[in-house]
Design a protein around this motif. Structure first.
Motif, mmCIF file in Angstrom:
data_model
loop_
_atom_site.group_PDB
_atom_site.id
_atom_site.type_symbol
_atom_site.label_atom_id
_atom_site.label_comp_id
_atom_site.label_asym_id
_atom_site.label_seq_id
_atom_site.Cartn_x
_atom_site.Cartn_y
_atom_site.Cartn_z
ATOM 1 N N PRO A 1 46.278 47.454 36.304
ATOM 2 C CA PRO A 1 46.797 47.948 35.025
ATOM 3 C C PRO A 1 45.809 47.793 33.873
ATOM 4 O O PRO A 1 45.913 48.492 32.864
ATOM 5 N N ASP A 2 44.870 46.881 33.992
ATOM 6 C CA ASP A 2 43.921 46.634 32.907
ATOM 7 C C ASP A 2 42.544 47.162 33.307
ATOM 8 O O ASP A 2 42.326 48.364 33.344
ATOM 9 N N ALA A 3 41.627 46.272 33.602
ATOM 10 C CA ALA A 3 40.284 46.701 34.002
ATOM 11 C C ALA A 3 40.319 47.276 35.415
ATOM 12 O O ALA A 3 41.085 46.825 36.265
ATOM 13 N N ALA A 4 39.477 48.277 35.637
ATOM 14 C CA ALA A 4 39.397 48.919 36.952
ATOM 15 C C ALA A 4 38.143 48.450 37.684
ATOM 16 O O ALA A 4 37.156 48.036 37.058
ATOM 17 N N PRO A 5 38.164 48.482 39.027
ATOM 18 C CA PRO A 5 36.959 48.142 39.791
ATOM 19 C C PRO A 5 35.812 49.073 39.405
ATOM 20 O O PRO A 5 36.028 50.220 38.995
ATOM 21 N N GLU A 6 34.592 48.601 39.567
ATOM 22 C CA GLU A 6 33.426 49.401 39.237
ATOM 23 C C GLU A 6 32.230 48.937 40.057
ATOM 24 O O GLU A 6 32.219 47.819 40.568
ATOM 25 N N VAL A 7 31.278 49.824 40.211
ATOM 26 C CA VAL A 7 30.036 49.490 40.900
ATOM 27 C C VAL A 7 28.954 49.285 39.853
ATOM 28 O O VAL A 7 28.684 50.192 39.049
ATOM 29 N N VAL A 8 28.354 48.115 39.846
ATOM 30 C CA VAL A 8 27.305 47.779 38.888
ATOM 31 C C VAL A 8 26.081 47.290 39.649
ATOM 32 O O VAL A 8 26.162 46.289 40.374
ATOM 33 N N ASP A 9 24.975 47.998 39.498
ATOM 34 C CA ASP A 9 23.725 47.626 40.162
ATOM 35 C C ASP A 9 23.920 47.399 41.659
ATOM 36 O O ASP A 9 23.399 46.444 42.233
ATOM 37 N N GLY A 10 24.704 48.287 42.292
ATOM 38 C CA GLY A 10 24.869 48.233 43.736
ATOM 39 C C GLY A 10 25.934 47.272 44.221
ATOM 40 O O GLY A 10 26.169 47.171 45.426
ATOM 41 N N ARG A 11 26.596 46.552 43.303
ATOM 42 C CA ARG A 11 27.643 45.604 43.693
ATOM 43 C C ARG A 11 29.004 46.126 43.258
ATOM 44 O O ARG A 11 29.158 46.621 42.134
ATOM 45 N N THR A 12 29.987 45.999 44.141
ATOM 46 C CA THR A 12 31.350 46.383 43.797
ATOM 47 C C THR A 12 31.999 45.207 43.082
ATOM 48 O O THR A 12 32.208 44.143 43.669
ATOM 49 N N MET A 13 32.314 45.396 41.798
ATOM 50 C CA MET A 13 32.929 44.355 40.986
ATOM 51 C C MET A 13 34.419 44.666 40.836
ATOM 52 O O MET A 13 34.801 45.805 40.531
ATOM 53 N N VAL A 14 35.259 43.651 41.045
ATOM 54 C CA VAL A 14 36.701 43.854 41.021
ATOM 55 C C VAL A 14 37.359 42.796 40.141
ATOM 56 O O VAL A 14 36.849 41.678 39.991
ATOM 57 N N PRO A 15 38.524 43.121 39.533
ATOM 58 C CA PRO A 15 39.263 42.133 38.749
ATOM 59 C C PRO A 15 39.762 41.001 39.650
ATOM 60 O O PRO A 15 40.489 41.227 40.620
ATOM 61 N N LEU A 16 39.361 39.780 39.320
ATOM 62 C CA LEU A 16 39.637 38.635 40.185
ATOM 63 C C LEU A 16 41.130 38.381 40.353
ATOM 64 O O LEU A 16 41.627 38.247 41.470
ATOM 65 N N ARG A 17 41.855 38.306 39.237
ATOM 66 C CA ARG A 17 43.264 37.932 39.311
ATOM 67 C C ARG A 17 44.081 38.948 40.105
ATOM 68 O O ARG A 17 44.906 38.570 40.957
ATOM 69 N N ALA A 18 43.866 40.236 39.860
ATOM 70 C CA ALA A 18 44.668 41.272 40.519
ATOM 71 C C ALA A 18 44.509 41.221 42.032
ATOM 72 O O ALA A 18 45.489 41.350 42.782
ATOM 73 N N VAL A 19 43.282 41.018 42.499
ATOM 74 C CA VAL A 19 43.056 40.987 43.940
ATOM 75 C C VAL A 19 43.622 39.707 44.547
ATOM 76 O O VAL A 19 44.235 39.725 45.621
ATOM 77 N N LEU A 20 43.433 38.565 43.865
ATOM 78 C CA LEU A 20 43.993 37.314 44.378
ATOM 79 C C LEU A 20 45.515 37.405 44.495
ATOM 80 O O LEU A 20 46.105 36.964 45.484
ATOM 81 N N GLU A 21 46.163 37.970 43.488
ATOM 82 C CA GLU A 21 47.619 38.102 43.539
ATOM 83 C C GLU A 21 48.041 39.065 44.638
ATOM 84 O O GLU A 21 49.089 38.865 45.279
ATOM 85 N N ALA A 22 47.261 40.108 44.885
ATOM 86 C CA ALA A 22 47.564 41.030 45.978
ATOM 87 C C ALA A 22 47.475 40.323 47.332
ATOM 88 O O ALA A 22 48.161 40.694 48.287
ATOM 89 N N LEU A 23 46.644 39.291 47.391
ATOM 90 C CA LEU A 23 46.525 38.502 48.621
ATOM 91 C C LEU A 23 47.628 37.454 48.740
ATOM 92 O O LEU A 23 47.735 36.778 49.759
ATOM 93 N N GLY A 24 48.441 37.309 47.693
ATOM 94 C CA GLY A 24 49.537 36.349 47.723
ATOM 95 C C GLY A 24 49.212 35.016 47.091
ATOM 96 O O GLY A 24 49.956 34.041 47.279
#
Length: 466
Positions: free
Chosen positions: A42-65
């Motif tokens: 809902p807030d920041a979106a994933p993005e590719v920066v200098d060849g690395r896929t950067m993702v919002p930490l909290r959103a992914v951790l919560e998706a993992l439970g």
């Protein structure tokens, strides 16, 4: 999915990570999939920066439970997932994990629209999850492999116990000895029946370095079958097929073959070849095929059904890892319908598995297919000592053709034997038998012919290699 189902059925009958494409600067439109589901950001979106896929930490951790807390004063994210606790201070490359372990990421995190952004490999480093990049769909794929395998294995306790009892340590490679022979009786009520023998003896040695195969075959019956169809078939073909010896070396993307019969045929066609033993080389082998073979060997020796299915899903979807979880789930459901615990009947200390019309109907239902006739009966008995026996009976009749097939055999951790018969009404009666023996390699396979060997490059403009 079709490729994966085929691999699953092959497993039953015998019982890559791609790094993110390098890019300079930032590239949007990246998705994140966790255990088969796309994560909503809902807030920041994933993005590719200098060849690395950067993702919002909290959103992914919560998706993992995970349970996630954020301390604004220290800009530190803390999370608990299962028995693991971790913390990460935004703006650093450090991950602190319960037990005093500290990990270093390959870049520092940063804040984007109120969200701490970390490289997707964070989850592989900190939690041991599998992380893939699907370039086609621009999706970072995160899978809890251990949980996925454990969930599958709940339905395969019987087959997994059998696999454990029959396990052979072949992790360093495989040395396989195959012997297969039999005879075909061609039925002829006028001129009299003819008996045509055949045999195949082959040895295969496969390790991380290369694959070697060598052996000999008597396939002279093929010339007789060709003659029955075409009386002008060359008679010299029989002598050629009677003693087909061969050696094969497969390494990287090249294959070398030493086949005296083929070499002689090339000479007779006018090719100028060296005298004596000649190796024929070709590079017309799909790149990575040896790696796929190694992957299949990994599947064959996987410890449990869940780990085998996961390895097959990785192999089948190596170019589209966003499909791994979905295909894994479907394959697990299919295999549960075919060989899950509920498909076995206990007989004393043994377990008996059958595939008949009733079972086939259940499998067809699991596949969402219309039920069709299954003119066969397959039965396997898994014994407490890890050995097994199997049998197959099949009868097909479609006027004027009628075919009957029978097959019986047994297997242990390192060997199997079988015998069978194929009868085609008013055409032929074939009997056959064979053995397969597996051992650990006692030597490394060759990666190329001997240095002084004569080599002919079949892909060269001029047949004879320089």
């Amino acid at each position: 999915m079709k490729k994966l189902v085929a691999l699953c059925l092959s497993l039953l009958l015998t019982l890559t990570l791609a790094a993110p494409a390098a890019a300079a600067g930032k590239d949007d439109g990246v998705k994140v999939q966790v255990n088969g589901r796309l994560v909503d950001f809902p807030d920041a979106a994933p993005e590719v920066v200098d060849g690395r896929t950067m993702v919002p930490l909290r959103a992914v951790l919560e998706a993992l439970g995970a349970e996630v807390d954020y301390d604004a004063a220290s800009q530190t994210t803390r999370a608990k997932l299962g028995g693991v606790s971790l913390s990460h201070a935004v703006g650093t490359d450090k991950i602190d994990i319960s037990g005093g372990q500290a990990l270093t990421m390959d870049t520092v995190s940063y804040v984007r629209r109120g969200s701490a952004m970390v490289p997707v490999r964070f989850f592989s480093q900190a939690l041991g999850y599998e992380v893939y990049w699907d370039g086609g769909s621009r999706t970072a794929v995160v899978i809890d492999k251990k949980a996925a395998i454990a969930g599958i294995d709940k339905n395969f306790t019987i087959s997994n116990t059998f696999r454990a009892n029959q396990a052979a340590d072949l992790s360093d490679g495989l040395d396989m000895d195959i012997k297969f022979s039999g005879s075909v009786r061609l039925l002829d009520s006028i001129s009299g029946d003819r008996e045509l023998p055949f045999s195949i003896e082959m040895r295969t040695l496969c390790t991380e370095k290369a694959l070697n195969a060598w052996g000999k075959m008597d396939l002279s019956l093929l010339s007789e079958l060709m003659k029955a169809v075409d009386e002008e078939a060359p008679q010299e073909l029989k002598a050629l097929l009677k003693d087909l010896s061969f050696q094969i070396i497969y390494s990287g993307s090249s294959m070398w073959m030493e086949l005296p019969a083929l070499t002689e045929a090339l000479r007779e066609s006018g090719e100028e070849l060296p005298a004596g033993e000649v190796w024929l080389k070709t590079a017309a082998i799909e790149a990575g095929a040896l790696e796929e073979l190694k992957a299949l060997l990994t599947v064959a020796h996987a410890g449990t059904m869940g780990s085998a299915l996961y390895a097959m899903a990785e192999l089948a979807d190596k170019d589209a890892p966003a499909q791994i979880y979905e295909d894994l789930t479907r394959a697990a459901d299919l295999m549960a319908a075919i060989a899950g615990d509920e498909t076995y009947a206990k007989s004393g200390e043994d377990y008996v598995w059958k595939m008949d019309q009733a079972m086939f109907g259940k499998v067809a239902e699991a596949l969402g297919a219309f039920e069709t006739s299954f003119p066969s009966a397959i039965e396997m008995t898994f014994k407490a000592d890890g050995s097994s026996t199997f049998s197959l009976k099949m009868s097909m009749q479609q006027t004027p053709m009628a075919v009957t097939v029978t097959l019986t055999g047994s297997s242990s951790a390192r060997s199997s034997s079988f015998e069978g018969r194929i009868q085609v009404k008013n055409v032929c009666d074939t009997t056959f038998q064979g053995t397969v023996t597996l051992t650990a390699p006692k030597k490394e396979p060759l990666t190329a012919p001997p240095a002084d060997a004569a080599v002919v490059d079949l892909d060269a403009p001029s047949l004879l290699a320089a």
